[in-house]
Enzyme design. Structure first.
Site, short mmCIF file in Angstrom:
data_model
loop_
_atom_site.label_atom_id
_atom_site.label_comp_id
_atom_site.label_asym_id
_atom_site.label_seq_id
_atom_site.Cartn_x
_atom_site.Cartn_y
_atom_site.Cartn_z
N GLU A 43 -6.56 13.06 -49.05
CA GLU A 43 -6.40 14.31 -49.81
C GLU A 43 -7.75 15.01 -50.00
O GLU A 43 -7.84 16.23 -49.89
CB GLU A 43 -5.76 14.03 -51.17
CG GLU A 43 -5.42 15.26 -51.97
CD GLU A 43 -4.41 16.17 -51.29
OE1 GLU A 43 -4.65 17.39 -51.26
OE2 GLU A 43 -3.39 15.67 -50.79
N GLU B 188 -9.70 22.55 -45.82
CA GLU B 188 -9.22 23.83 -46.35
C GLU B 188 -10.36 24.70 -46.83
O GLU B 188 -10.37 25.91 -46.58
CB GLU B 188 -8.22 23.58 -47.49
CG GLU B 188 -6.91 23.00 -47.02
CD GLU B 188 -5.97 22.67 -48.17
OE1 GLU B 188 -6.39 22.75 -49.35
OE2 GLU B 188 -4.82 22.32 -47.89
N GLU C 61 -6.84 20.93 -56.84
CA GLU C 61 -5.68 20.53 -56.05
C GLU C 61 -4.71 19.72 -56.90
O GLU C 61 -4.98 18.56 -57.24
CB GLU C 61 -6.11 19.69 -54.84
CG GLU C 61 -6.96 20.44 -53.84
CD GLU C 61 -6.20 21.56 -53.16
OE1 GLU C 61 -4.98 21.42 -52.91
OE2 GLU C 61 -6.82 22.60 -52.88
#
Length: 119
Positions: free
Chosen positions: A67, A74, A26
């Protein structure tokens, strides 16, 4: 007692593995890490109280945690399937919103601290 120490050690290893995964996959985590580094320097350069400094640094770390949670959401959604589904989109959007809300909260804290310095 040793069993408890080994459990803590194992949990630390799993946590680090998760953080490394988010770091490697990410780009947004790197952006938040860079922002945290800049704001940490600023937090130590300004004449802040220990409480103010701690609050601001903690806020940045909470954004990193959000995060990581967003990435977890996800990954689970993508693991379930790649078909376009409203529920999957909403889950991912909510995870993203959590990151945004925590970042806004840290921004509000910074504004409050800086306004307090100016007064």
């Amino acid at each position: 007692m040793w069993q408890q120490i080994l459990r803590v050690r194992q949990r630390a290893i799993w946590s680090w593995d998760g953080f490394v995964h988010v770091y490697r996959t990410e780009a947004s985590l790197m952006q938040w890490l860079m922002a945290n580094a800049v704001f940490a320097v600023l937090a130590f350069a300004l004449p802040l109280s220990a409480g103010e400094r701690g609050l601001l640094l903690m806020g940045g770390i909470i954004v990193l945690a959000a995060e990581c949670l967003n990435t977890a959401i996800e990954r689970v959604v993508d693991d379930i399937g790649t078909d376009k589904r409203d529920a999957a989109k909403y889950a991912k959007d909510c995870g993203s919103a959590a990151v945004a809300v925590t970042a806004i909260a840290v921004g509000v804290a910074w504004v409050c601290v800086l306004v307090g310095l100016a007064i």
